[in-house]
Scaffold this motif. Sequence first.
Motif, PDB file in Angstrom:
ATOM      1  N   ALA A  48       0.833  -1.204   0.000  1.00 15.10           N
ATOM      2  CA  ALA A  48       0.000   0.000   0.000  1.00 15.10           C
ATOM      3  C   ALA A  48       0.869   1.257   0.000  1.00 15.10           C
ATOM      4  O   ALA A  48       0.571   2.237  -0.694  1.00 15.10           O
ATOM      5  CB  ALA A  48      -0.925  -0.007   1.220  1.00 15.10           C
ATOM      6  N   TYR A  49       1.968   1.210   0.756  1.00 20.83           N
ATOM      7  CA  TYR A  49       2.911   2.346   0.753  1.00 20.83           C
ATOM      8  C   TYR A  49       3.547   2.504  -0.625  1.00 20.83           C
ATOM      9  O   TYR A  49       3.709   3.630  -1.118  1.00 20.83           O
ATOM     10  CB  TYR A  49       3.987   2.121   1.812  1.00 20.83           C
ATOM     11  N   ARG A  79       2.189   1.757  -3.503  1.00 21.69           N
ATOM     12  CA  ARG A  79       1.192   2.387  -4.385  1.00 21.69           C
ATOM     13  C   ARG A  79       0.998   3.864  -4.034  1.00 21.69           C
ATOM     14  O   ARG A  79       0.770   4.701  -4.914  1.00 21.69           O
ATOM     15  CB  ARG A  79      -0.139   1.639  -4.291  1.00 21.69           C
ATOM     16  N   TYR A  80       1.079   4.195  -2.748  1.00 23.24           N
ATOM     17  CA  TYR A  80       0.952   5.594  -2.320  1.00 23.24           C
ATOM     18  C   TYR A  80       2.066   6.443  -2.933  1.00 23.24           C
ATOM     19  O   TYR A  80       1.809   7.519  -3.485  1.00 23.24           O
ATOM     20  CB  TYR A  80       1.001   5.683  -0.797  1.00 23.24           C
ATOM     21  N   ILE A 118      -2.932   0.805   5.873  1.00 23.44           N
ATOM     22  CA  ILE A 118      -3.429   0.538   4.518  1.00 23.44           C
ATOM     23  C   ILE A 118      -4.579   1.494   4.191  1.00 23.44           C
ATOM     24  O   ILE A 118      -4.625   2.087   3.101  1.00 23.44           O
ATOM     25  CB  ILE A 118      -3.887  -0.928   4.384  1.00 23.44           C
ATOM     26  N   SER A 134      -3.218   4.944   3.585  1.00 25.22           N
ATOM     27  CA  SER A 134      -2.562   5.042   2.276  1.00 25.22           C
ATOM     28  C   SER A 134      -3.588   5.212   1.166  1.00 25.22           C
ATOM     29  O   SER A 134      -3.437   6.073   0.286  1.00 25.22           O
ATOM     30  CB  SER A 134      -1.710   3.791   2.010  1.00 25.22           C
ATOM     31  N   TYR A 135      -4.651   4.418   1.211  1.00 29.45           N
ATOM     32  CA  TYR A 135      -5.650   4.498   0.151  1.00 29.45           C
ATOM     33  C   TYR A 135      -6.506   5.760   0.255  1.00 29.45           C
ATOM     34  O   TYR A 135      -7.002   6.252  -0.755  1.00 29.45           O
ATOM     35  CB  TYR A 135      -6.507   3.233   0.129  1.00 29.45           C
ATOM     36  N   CYS A 186      -3.380   0.440  -8.822  1.00 27.77           N
ATOM     37  CA  CYS A 186      -3.506  -0.145  -7.478  1.00 27.77           C
ATOM     38  C   CYS A 186      -4.773  -0.981  -7.325  1.00 27.77           C
ATOM     39  O   CYS A 186      -5.074  -1.444  -6.227  1.00 27.77           O
ATOM     40  CB  CYS A 186      -3.471   0.955  -6.416  1.00 27.77           C
ATOM     41  N   HIS A 221      -4.038  -4.684  -6.183  1.00 28.91           N
ATOM     42  CA  HIS A 221      -3.645  -4.721  -4.774  1.00 28.91           C
ATOM     43  C   HIS A 221      -4.845  -4.519  -3.866  1.00 28.91           C
ATOM     44  O   HIS A 221      -4.990  -5.198  -2.843  1.00 28.91           O
ATOM     45  CB  HIS A 221      -2.580  -3.650  -4.516  1.00 28.91           C
ATOM     46  N   PHE A 222      -5.733  -3.603  -4.238  1.00 27.97           N
ATOM     47  CA  PHE A 222      -6.916  -3.326  -3.429  1.00 27.97           C
ATOM     48  C   PHE A 222      -7.828  -4.553  -3.366  1.00 27.97           C
ATOM     49  O   PHE A 222      -8.406  -4.856  -2.317  1.00 27.97           O
ATOM     50  CB  PHE A 222      -7.666  -2.125  -3.999  1.00 27.97           C
ATOM     51  N   ILE A 242      -6.441  -7.067  -0.894  1.00 29.11           N
ATOM     52  CA  ILE A 242      -6.714  -6.660   0.489  1.00 29.11           C
ATOM     53  C   ILE A 242      -8.172  -6.946   0.844  1.00 29.11           C
ATOM     54  O   ILE A 242      -8.479  -7.352   1.967  1.00 29.11           O
ATOM     55  CB  ILE A 242      -6.390  -5.168   0.684  1.00 29.11           C
TER      56      ILE A 242
END
Length: 313
Positions: A121-122, A124-125, A216, A219-220, A243, A246-247, A250
């Motif tokens: 998540a970091y 992607r941030y 997480i 970050s999103y 992302c 990845h989402f 999660i």
Amino acid sequence: MTTHGNDSTSVSDFLLNCFVRSPSWQLWLSLPLSLLFLLAMGANVILLITIQLEVSLHQPMYYLLSIVSLLDIVVCLTVIPKVLAIFWFDLKSISFYACFLQMYIMNCFFAMESCTFMVMAYDRYVAICHPLRYPSIITDQFVVKAAVFILARNALLTVSIPILSARLHYCGRNVIENCICANMSVSRLSCDDVTINRLLQFAGGWTLLGSDLILIFLSYTLILRAVLRLKAEGAVAKALSTCGSHFILILFFSIILLVFVLTHVVKKKISPNVPVLLNVLHHVIPAALNPIVYGVQTQEIKQGIQRLLKKGW
């Protein structure tokens, strides 16, 4: 069982007695569970080989995905073969130390996967909110440091749970009402007070998983805020697509975990088989779906798998 000189009986092995109230569950669960296991193993191995062989995938994001695949493979191999052995051959017995080793691997690798999602998540941030700085922040060295952190944090902070459970006095009962050696399913067989075990399980779980999920979510939230500020045509869709996979991973991870927690909260109102079933499925469904989602959603991985399969043929 082994008997000591003080006439107290000490447990040397346990019996995993799952779905005892509904034996038919074992029959109809064995086929889909074995198919999910084979899918999880095959898909994750193909993904790992693809990332290894495709030079274009030698990037931090895909290295992190490789960590997730490795964790999924280990967890599946730790849990599912034993469950299938119970279903097919009635091999319910598991040695005392093997039980606590399984407990440690499940707790440790589950927390490691949560931590890896947090690092992803970091990643992607930084990619969306600070794209110009991404190559200098998310480097191969960053991935190595992240891997060491993931291993050290979770290996050290989860080891106390099986150690405390193993030190309890098991004075006779050895039938675990579960398909796996879950901490509370095992420790409730003890003659000792297990309040500390319960508190440690609760505090450890929510400290590790809770902190990861908060980071997480943060970050999103920042990603969404940055994306909504983009004004260029198609920029929002492109940013979200980077992302999206990845989402989804999660969501798989969190939803099954949430359902599992809720079934324990209302366990008096539902069949006792339901939490056991969810506990087993939680170790195989995300592992089976994770590589498929990335293979479908990520063009580079899809092309890499296609080239790999063509070479194989």
